[in-house]
Design a protein around this motif. Sequence first.
Motif, PDB file in Angstrom:
ATOM      1  N   THR A   1     -11.353 -24.391  -1.276  1.00 16.53           N
ATOM      2  CA  THR A   1     -10.174 -23.427  -1.599  1.00 16.53           C
ATOM      3  C   THR A   1      -8.813 -23.690  -0.935  1.00 16.53           C
ATOM      4  OG1 THR A   1     -11.909 -21.638  -2.076  1.00 16.53           O
ATOM      5  CG2 THR A   1      -9.709 -20.733  -1.827  1.00 16.53           C
ATOM      6  N   LEU A   2      -8.926 -23.831   0.185  1.00 17.07           N
ATOM      7  CA  LEU A   2      -7.531 -24.020   1.134  1.00 17.07           C
ATOM      8  C   LEU A   2      -6.798 -25.667   0.316  1.00 17.07           C
ATOM      9  CD1 LEU A   2      -8.549 -23.732   4.867  1.00 17.07           C
ATOM     10  CD2 LEU A   2      -7.029 -22.309   3.283  1.00 17.07           C
TER      11      LEU A   2
ATOM     12  N   ALA B   1      -6.531 -17.625   1.113  1.00 20.28           N
ATOM     13  CA  ALA B   1      -5.896 -18.869   1.440  1.00 20.28           C
ATOM     14  C   ALA B   1      -4.538 -18.827   1.053  1.00 20.28           C
ATOM     15  CB  ALA B   1      -6.652 -20.067   0.818  1.00 20.28           C
TER      16      ALA B   1
ATOM     17  N   LEU C   1     -14.067 -21.795  -7.916  1.00 24.48           N
ATOM     18  CA  LEU C   1     -13.214 -21.316  -6.662  1.00 24.48           C
ATOM     19  C   LEU C   1     -13.627 -19.692  -6.719  1.00 24.48           C
ATOM     20  CD1 LEU C   1      -9.966 -22.897  -6.303  1.00 24.48           C
ATOM     21  CD2 LEU C   1     -11.713 -23.269  -4.998  1.00 24.48           C
ATOM     22  N   ASN C   2     -13.815 -19.108  -5.425  1.00 25.82           N
ATOM     23  CA  ASN C   2     -14.020 -17.619  -5.258  1.00 25.82           C
ATOM     24  C   ASN C   2     -12.483 -17.016  -5.282  1.00 25.82           C
ATOM     25  OD1 ASN C   2     -14.356 -15.181  -4.131  1.00 25.82           O
ATOM     26  ND2 ASN C   2     -16.240 -15.823  -3.029  1.00 25.82           N
TER      27      ASN C   2
ATOM     28  N   SER D   1     -16.416 -23.841  -1.414  1.00 27.48           N
ATOM     29  CA  SER D   1     -16.372 -23.533   0.303  1.00 27.48           C
ATOM     30  C   SER D   1     -14.872 -22.953   0.311  1.00 27.48           C
ATOM     31  CB  SER D   1     -16.674 -24.760   1.047  1.00 27.48           C
ATOM     32  OG  SER D   1     -15.509 -25.700   0.791  1.00 27.48           O
ATOM     33  N   PHE D   2     -14.560 -22.620   1.537  1.00 27.07           N
ATOM     34  CA  PHE D   2     -13.183 -22.012   1.870  1.00 27.07           C
ATOM     35  C   PHE D   2     -12.522 -23.483   2.152  1.00 27.07           C
ATOM     36  CE2 PHE D   2     -10.181 -20.007   4.686  1.00 27.07           C
ATOM     37  CZ  PHE D   2      -9.538 -18.968   3.760  1.00 27.07           C
TER      38      PHE D   2
ATOM     39  N   HIS E   1     -11.414 -15.811  -1.811  1.00 29.64           N
ATOM     40  CA  HIS E   1     -10.962 -16.925  -0.907  1.00 29.64           C
ATOM     41  C   HIS E   1      -9.818 -17.364  -1.373  1.00 29.64           C
ATOM     42  CE1 HIS E   1     -15.228 -18.213   0.166  1.00 29.64           C
ATOM     43  NE2 HIS E   1     -15.059 -16.994   0.812  1.00 29.64           N
TER      44      HIS E   1
END
Length: 80
Positions: free
Chosen positions: A21-22, A53, A45-46, A17-18, A49
């Motif tokens: 990632t954050l 981030a 991780l994408n 999820s984002f 993203h």
Amino acid sequence: MSRPGEDLKKAVRRKASFGQTLSAVAWSFFGVRRGKDHENDMAKLNPVHVIIAGVIGAALFVLMLVLLVRWVIGSGVAAG
């Protein structure tokens, strides 16, 4: 042998999820990350993203520094 771009397409489909990632980007700004967590992040991780981030994190960091400098100058603490 895979075609050029297939690896990138697979990476973009990763499921983290984002928010995850954050969190990973925040830890990278802090500079502390366990090896196991880093390997886990690399697998999930994408990359799109991560870039978004990172840009947001850098912008917030610069904004905080500008606000801190303006506050110090405005308070008169910087006046020798």
